[in-house]
Design an enzyme around this catalytic site. Structure first.
Site, PDB file in Angstrom:
ATOM      1  N   ARG A  71      49.809  39.478  66.234  1.00 24.32           N
ATOM      2  CA  ARG A  71      50.182  40.389  65.186  1.00 24.32           C
ATOM      3  C   ARG A  71      50.450  38.944  64.130  1.00 24.32           C
ATOM      4  O   ARG A  71      49.862  39.030  62.769  1.00 24.32           O
ATOM      5  CB  ARG A  71      51.873  40.632  66.361  1.00 24.32           C
ATOM      6  N   ASP A  81      52.704  54.059  73.996  1.00 27.08           N
ATOM      7  CA  ASP A  81      53.267  53.799  72.875  1.00 27.08           C
ATOM      8  C   ASP A  81      54.501  54.251  73.241  1.00 27.08           C
ATOM      9  O   ASP A  81      54.674  55.621  74.134  1.00 27.08           O
ATOM     10  CB  ASP A  81      53.528  53.392  71.290  1.00 27.08           C
ATOM     11  N   GLN A 136      49.585  46.225  62.970  1.00 26.10           N
ATOM     12  CA  GLN A 136      49.404  46.504  64.198  1.00 26.10           C
ATOM     13  C   GLN A 136      47.922  47.191  64.764  1.00 26.10           C
ATOM     14  O   GLN A 136      47.803  46.276  64.691  1.00 26.10           O
ATOM     15  CB  GLN A 136      50.625  47.679  64.557  1.00 26.10           C
ATOM     16  N   CYS A 194      51.784  48.435  71.927  1.00 23.48           N
ATOM     17  CA  CYS A 194      52.380  47.471  70.972  1.00 23.48           C
ATOM     18  C   CYS A 194      53.678  47.188  70.458  1.00 23.48           C
ATOM     19  O   CYS A 194      53.798  45.862  70.784  1.00 23.48           O
ATOM     20  CB  CYS A 194      52.457  48.955  69.294  1.00 23.48           C
ATOM     21  N   ARG A 206      58.572  47.577  55.635  1.00 23.50           N
ATOM     22  CA  ARG A 206      59.379  48.080  57.136  1.00 23.50           C
ATOM     23  C   ARG A 206      60.833  49.599  56.377  1.00 23.50           C
ATOM     24  O   ARG A 206      61.432  48.560  56.611  1.00 23.50           O
ATOM     25  CB  ARG A 206      59.876  47.707  58.262  1.00 23.50           C
ATOM     26  N   HIS A 228      50.660  51.901  61.179  1.00 22.76           N
ATOM     27  CA  HIS A 228      51.786  50.773  60.858  1.00 22.76           C
ATOM     28  C   HIS A 228      50.469  50.086  60.939  1.00 22.76           C
ATOM     29  O   HIS A 228      49.684  49.248  62.386  1.00 22.76           O
ATOM     30  CB  HIS A 228      51.960  50.762  62.806  1.00 22.76           C
TER      31      HIS A 228
END
Ligand code: CP
Ligand code: NVA
Length: 311
Positions: free
Chosen positions: A289, A221, A131, A261, A101, A128
């Site tokens: 996830r 988001d 996700q 998310c 990340r 991402h």
């Protein structure tokens, strides 16, 4: 070497195999079966930004598969105590797979370019992808066949939106972004998607009310992503008409499902009534996830198991 820097690293068929593997492992888990497919494999999580879902879902996921994980936060000094490449070469001696990340997507590309171990993007400023595979799994569970479904993203054309656009194109779903001027997904990303998937159905419009009218999935988001804190005041103002609330949901078909998310800023991009309402799948989405990433890890590290056991 197979990496997962963005969804461009895999094909449509690969994505379908990852989703099938995730579904298979999820139903096995529900019936108490935790096959030790990745026994003694070691996953490193190299994180420059905070995380709940990505970190814990990878850690729990690999543990359920018989492997183990190491969380490497700020204190390991990625790019600070030694060069990025020295760091990567050393880490590559110890572990079987790395989830990064990073503040800048280039860091993930740089690590992957050394081809030491598979590198998975655990969120960058660009995308991402982990996700997005969980999102696809969640939509698939809600609707079955994904082809022809309509995904509408309300808000910022950010990392999550880019990955959702691409996963939609890969799975035959249309994608519409409703956003203020200046916050659309960049043309370079859209061009890349259309080049790879000429049948992609993408539109970007300004009016969220118009966008949701025929939506199957409404997604939002945060307005201020990690790293954009200095733009807070401006973004709060620019996005104030892009809140997903009960009024917006009433304009959408009753069957439409709501995704986010997470983490959410309740009262900002989404209201309590919407996120806690009957159309919301956000908690199952967050749960997915782990299942999606288990599918990804097994597909990356134990393809023979997928070939043998996944229908
Ligand atoms: N959705 C997501 O990636 O959450 P975290 O930032 O908690 O990992
Ligand atoms: N767009 C958000 C997603 C967090 C999971 C961010 O990058 O902060």
């Amino acid at each position: 070497m197979q990496h997962f820097r963005t969804l461009f690293d895999i094909s449509r068929d690969d994505l379908k195999r990852i989703l099938a593997t995730a579904t298979d492992l999820k139903s096995r888990l529900e019936s108490g079966d935790r096959p030790p497919v990745l026994q003694r494999k070691v996953l490193a999580l190299l994180f420059e930004k905070p995380s709940l879902r990505t970190r814990v879902s990878f850690e729990s996921g690999i543990a359920q598969l018989g492997g183990t994980s190491l969380f490497l936060g700020e204190e390991v000094g990625w790019g600070k105590r030694e060069s990025y490449d020295d760091f990567a070469r050393v880490l590559g001696e110890y572990v079987d797979v790395v989830v990064c990340r990073a503040k800048s997507h280039d860091r993930v590309e740089q690590f992957a370019s050394l081809n030491l171990v598979p590198v998975i993007n655990g969120l960058t400023d660009l995308s991402h992808p982990c996700q997005a595979i969980a999102d696809a799994l969640t939509i698939q569970e809600a609707f079955g066949d994904l082809a022809g479904r309509r995904v509408v993203f309300v808000g910022d054309g950010n990392n999550v939106a880019r990955s959702l656009l691409l996963v939609s194109a890969m799975l035959g779903m249309s994608f519409t972004l409703a956003c203020p001027d200046g916050y659309a997904i960049d043309q370079a990303w859209c061009d890349r998607v259309i080049k790879a998937y000429p049948d992609a159905k993408i539109s970007q419009i300004r009016d969220p009310n118009e966008a949701v009218v025929d939506a199957d999935v409404i997604y939002t988001d945060v307005w201020i992503s990690m790293g954009q804190e200095s733009e807070q005041a401006e973004r709060r103002q620019v996005f104030s008409d892009y809140r997903v609330d009960e009024k917006l949901l009433r304009l959408a078909p009753r069957h439409a499902r709501l995704l986010h998310c997470l983490p959410a800023v309740r009262g900002q991009e989404i209201t309590d009534g919407a996120i806690d309402g009957p159309q919301s799948d956000v908690i199952r989405q967050a749960g997915n996830r782990m299942h999606a990433q288990k599918g990804l890890l097994v597909w990356l590290l134990a393809r023979e198991w997928v070939d043998q056991y996944v229908p």
